[in-house]
Design a protein around this motif. Structure first.
Motif, PDB file in Angstrom:
ATOM      1  N   LEU A 241       0.862  -1.176   0.000  1.00 17.03           N
ATOM      2  CA  LEU A 241       0.000   0.000   0.000  1.00 17.03           C
ATOM      3  C   LEU A 241       0.900   1.228   0.000  1.00 17.03           C
ATOM      4  CD1 LEU A 241      -2.860  -0.860   2.531  1.00 17.03           C
ATOM      5  CD2 LEU A 241      -2.876  -1.003   0.033  1.00 17.03           C
ATOM      6  N   VAL A 242       0.686   2.104  -0.968  1.00 23.58           N
ATOM      7  CA  VAL A 242       1.468   3.328  -1.081  1.00 23.58           C
ATOM      8  C   VAL A 242       0.526   4.500  -0.856  1.00 23.58           C
ATOM      9  CG1 VAL A 242       3.035   4.671  -2.516  1.00 23.58           C
ATOM     10  CG2 VAL A 242       2.906   2.187  -2.803  1.00 23.58           C
ATOM     11  N   TYR A 243       0.899   5.371   0.087  1.00 26.87           N
ATOM     12  CA  TYR A 243       0.114   6.576   0.349  1.00 26.87           C
ATOM     13  C   TYR A 243       0.886   7.768  -0.208  1.00 26.87           C
ATOM     14  CZ  TYR A 243      -2.580   3.469   3.236  1.00 26.87           C
ATOM     15  OH  TYR A 243      -3.354   2.412   3.647  1.00 26.87           O
ATOM     16  N   LEU A 244       0.249   8.498  -1.101  1.00 21.08           N
ATOM     17  CA  LEU A 244       0.905   9.587  -1.820  1.00 21.08           C
ATOM     18  C   LEU A 244       0.327  10.940  -1.423  1.00 21.08           C
ATOM     19  CD1 LEU A 244       1.064   8.037  -5.406  1.00 21.08           C
ATOM     20  CD2 LEU A 244       2.884   8.101  -3.683  1.00 21.08           C
ATOM     21  N   ARG A 245       1.187  11.940  -1.389  1.00 27.17           N
ATOM     22  CA  ARG A 245       0.759  13.298  -1.076  1.00 27.17           C
ATOM     23  C   ARG A 245       0.185  13.927  -2.347  1.00 27.17           C
ATOM     24  NH1 ARG A 245       2.086  16.771   3.155  1.00 27.17           N
ATOM     25  NH2 ARG A 245       3.670  15.351   3.926  1.00 27.17           N
ATOM     26  N   GLY A 270      -0.457  10.911   3.478  1.00 30.47           N
ATOM     27  CA  GLY A 270      -0.926  11.039   2.101  1.00 30.47           C
ATOM     28  C   GLY A 270      -2.385  10.639   2.002  1.00 30.47           C
ATOM     29  N   ASP A 271      -3.133  11.333   1.133  1.00 32.79           N
ATOM     30  CA  ASP A 271      -4.575  11.106   1.000  1.00 32.79           C
ATOM     31  C   ASP A 271      -4.942  10.151  -0.126  1.00 32.79           C
ATOM     32  OD1 ASP A 271      -5.155  12.826   3.095  1.00 32.79           O
ATOM     33  OD2 ASP A 271      -5.268  14.587   1.781  1.00 32.79           O
ATOM     34  N   LEU A 272      -3.971   9.808  -0.981  1.00 30.44           N
ATOM     35  CA  LEU A 272      -4.256   8.883  -2.083  1.00 30.44           C
ATOM     36  C   LEU A 272      -3.589   7.542  -1.790  1.00 30.44           C
ATOM     37  CD1 LEU A 272      -5.456   8.420  -4.944  1.00 30.44           C
ATOM     38  CD2 LEU A 272      -3.184   8.994  -5.833  1.00 30.44           C
ATOM     39  N   ALA A 285       1.314   2.744 -11.644  1.00 33.67           N
ATOM     40  CA  ALA A 285       1.457   3.715 -10.561  1.00 33.67           C
ATOM     41  C   ALA A 285       2.573   4.716 -10.808  1.00 33.67           C
ATOM     42  CB  ALA A 285       1.712   2.988  -9.242  1.00 33.67           C
ATOM     43  N   ALA A 286       3.460   4.434 -11.763  1.00 31.91           N
ATOM     44  CA  ALA A 286       4.646   5.258 -11.967  1.00 31.91           C
ATOM     45  C   ALA A 286       4.325   6.745 -12.154  1.00 31.91           C
ATOM     46  CB  ALA A 286       5.466   4.730 -13.144  1.00 31.91           C
ATOM     47  N   PRO A 287       3.333   7.125 -12.978  1.00 35.88           N
ATOM     48  CA  PRO A 287       3.036   8.564 -13.123  1.00 35.88           C
ATOM     49  C   PRO A 287       2.556   9.204 -11.820  1.00 35.88           C
ATOM     50  CG  PRO A 287       2.076   7.292 -14.930  1.00 35.88           C
ATOM     51  CD  PRO A 287       2.530   6.304 -13.909  1.00 35.88           C
ATOM     52  N   LEU A 288       1.854   8.443 -10.991  1.00 38.77           N
ATOM     53  CA  LEU A 288       1.389   8.976  -9.719  1.00 38.77           C
ATOM     54  C   LEU A 288       2.559   9.176  -8.755  1.00 38.77           C
ATOM     55  CD1 LEU A 288      -1.808   6.763  -9.240  1.00 38.77           C
ATOM     56  CD2 LEU A 288      -1.691   9.136 -10.037  1.00 38.77           C
ATOM     57  N   LEU A 289       3.507   8.245  -8.755  1.00 39.69           N
ATOM     58  CA  LEU A 289       4.694   8.393  -7.918  1.00 39.69           C
ATOM     59  C   LEU A 289       5.453   9.653  -8.300  1.00 39.69           C
ATOM     60  CD1 LEU A 289       6.036   4.702  -7.968  1.00 39.69           C
ATOM     61  CD2 LEU A 289       4.454   5.735  -6.326  1.00 39.69           C
ATOM     62  N   ARG A 290       5.640   9.846  -9.594  1.00 35.93           N
ATOM     63  CA  ARG A 290       6.357  11.025 -10.090  1.00 35.93           C
ATOM     64  C   ARG A 290       5.603  12.299  -9.722  1.00 35.93           C
ATOM     65  NH1 ARG A 290      11.105  13.215 -11.617  1.00 35.93           N
ATOM     66  NH2 ARG A 290      11.641  11.282 -12.708  1.00 35.93           N
ATOM     67  N   ALA A 291       4.282  12.294  -9.869  1.00 30.27           N
ATOM     68  CA  ALA A 291       3.485  13.488  -9.563  1.00 30.27           C
ATOM     69  C   ALA A 291       3.591  13.862  -8.082  1.00 30.27           C
ATOM     70  CB  ALA A 291       2.033  13.262  -9.956  1.00 30.27           C
ATOM     71  N   ALA A 292       3.590  12.848  -7.205  1.00 25.98           N
ATOM     72  CA  ALA A 292       3.706  13.122  -5.776  1.00 25.98           C
ATOM     73  C   ALA A 292       5.075  13.694  -5.448  1.00 25.98           C
ATOM     74  CB  ALA A 292       3.462  11.839  -4.977  1.00 25.98           C
ATOM     75  N   TYR A 293       6.124  13.145  -6.086  1.00 20.80           N
ATOM     76  CA  TYR A 293       7.480  13.651  -5.888  1.00 20.80           C
ATOM     77  C   TYR A 293       7.581  15.116  -6.317  1.00 20.80           C
ATOM     78  CZ  TYR A 293      12.398  14.428  -7.156  1.00 20.80           C
ATOM     79  OH  TYR A 293      13.637  14.955  -7.309  1.00 20.80           O
ATOM     80  N   GLU A 294       7.014  15.437  -7.471  1.00 15.67           N
ATOM     81  CA  GLU A 294       7.109  16.803  -7.987  1.00 15.67           C
ATOM     82  C   GLU A 294       6.248  17.775  -7.204  1.00 15.67           C
ATOM     83  OE1 GLU A 294       6.168  16.374 -12.108  1.00 15.67           O
ATOM     84  OE2 GLU A 294       8.189  15.658 -12.643  1.00 15.67           O
ATOM     85  N   ALA A 295       5.204  17.256  -6.548  1.00 15.37           N
ATOM     86  CA  ALA A 295       4.283  18.123  -5.815  1.00 15.37           C
ATOM     87  C   ALA A 295       4.912  18.749  -4.581  1.00 15.37           C
ATOM     88  CB  ALA A 295       3.031  17.345  -5.411  1.00 15.37           C
ATOM     89  N   VAL A 296       5.999  18.141  -4.065  1.00 25.50           N
ATOM     90  CA  VAL A 296       6.628  18.685  -2.856  1.00 25.50           C
ATOM     91  C   VAL A 296       7.895  19.462  -3.191  1.00 25.50           C
ATOM     92  CG1 VAL A 296       5.701  16.890  -1.365  1.00 25.50           C
ATOM     93  CG2 VAL A 296       7.936  16.551  -2.414  1.00 25.50           C
ATOM     94  N   ALA A 297       8.103  19.763  -4.465  1.00 20.34           N
ATOM     95  CA  ALA A 297       9.301  20.531  -4.872  1.00 20.34           C
ATOM     96  C   ALA A 297       9.275  21.911  -4.237  1.00 20.34           C
ATOM     97  CB  ALA A 297       9.339  20.636  -6.386  1.00 20.34           C
TER      98      ALA A 297
END
Length: 297
Positions: A241-245, A270-272, A285-297
């Protein structure tokens, strides 16, 4: 690397001169008032006396998003003692769980005490600058330490730059012996299927390969941080289970794959929620992982 800040005016740029604050207490008070926004840490108390044995005062105590106790120490200019001082107070904190949890209960309510995770307390040092020796030293200390450089630009601009961050991997027991302070990924994966272990290794590699990321093994999950957490990974018997911001409203939710867990109790920040059960699911899931990483830049 020196942080440079410019003001844009039409097509030209004017560099702003950075400076230290006139008084250390001014920096501390400002950070404490805005601690959750600036550091992702809930403020608990200031100028905490440590009693006659340790004979000092901790600048700030807080609780981060993973439930880890946090000590914040400030220095107006460059000062090597800021790291040693924080480590000195960490020894007090390690021996005074009851005092810290009483503070959590008073500040956040008795129910918050159950969420305190003692497996990996943190130190955040905020100073005008650090030497290369400071950066090297924290890598040898086996503690969770963040070195944050600050600069003031004019009257209304504050820059915070993460100079170095170490996840740490051990703590000392009361007898002084070196002991593992938190569960490892291996321990969490014990008893799971080989396929899940392979998925974890692949997911871990993908998250760390984004760049300026480090992982922290906590009691219930592994947190992946870029300043704040952007992903939390919890091992289950047949899946991860991965929880993403990420805001779930911005994602097309798919039953059995993604879920909105905002307002639902869960381990990890994380809410997702993304459920990964196979290499194909990990690829999706790869695009979601990248989006979460970029969201905290």
């Amino acid at each position: 690397m020196v942080l440079r800040v410019f003001r844009r005016s039409g097509g030209s740029a004017t560099e702003l001169a950075g400076a230290a604050v006139p008084l250390e207490r001014d920096l501390q008070a400002y950070v404490e008032r805005n601690m959750q926004m600036l550091l992702g840490v809930l403020f608990l108390d200031t100028e905490v006396r440590t009693g006659p044995l340790h004979g000092g005062r901790i600048d700030t105590l807080g609780l981060d998003e993973d439930g880890s106790p946090v000590i914040v120490e400030y220095k107006r200019t460059r000062d090597q003692n800021v790291i040693n001082q924080a480590l000195f107070y960490l020894a007090w904190l390690r021996d005074h769980h009851d005092a810290f949890e009483a503070l959590v209960a008073r500040s956040l309510g008795p129910e918050a005490v159950a969420e305190v995770d003692w497996s990996s307390p943190r130190i955040i040092c905020i100073a005008a600058d650090y030497s290369r020796y400071d950066v090297h030293a924290i890598g040898e200390m086996h503690r969770r330490i963040d070195l944050v450089r600050y600069r003031m630009f004019g009257e209304d601009l504050l820059a915070l730059e993460l100079v170095a961050s170490v996840a740490g991997n051990a703590a000392r027991s009361g007898s002084g012996a070196l002991t593992v302070a938190r569960p490892t990924a291996e321990q969490r994966l014990a008893g799971t299927a080989q396929a899940v272990r392979a998925l974890y290794d692949e997911l871990d590699g993908r998250l760390l390969d984004f760049g300026d990321v480090h992982s922290v093994q906590l009691k219930q999950y592994t947190a992946y941080r870029r300043g704040p957490n952007f992903a939390s990974v919890k091992v289950q018997v047949g899946s991860l289970l991965v929880y993403l911001r990420l805001d779930p409203a911005t994602v097309g939710l798919e039953e059995g794959f993604t879920r909105n867990v905002r307002g639902i109790g869960h381990h990890g920040t994380g809410d997702l929620e993304v459920r990964i059960t196979s290499p194909a699911a990990l690829a999706r899931a790869a695009p979601l992982l990248r989006a979460a990483y970029e969201a905290v830049a």
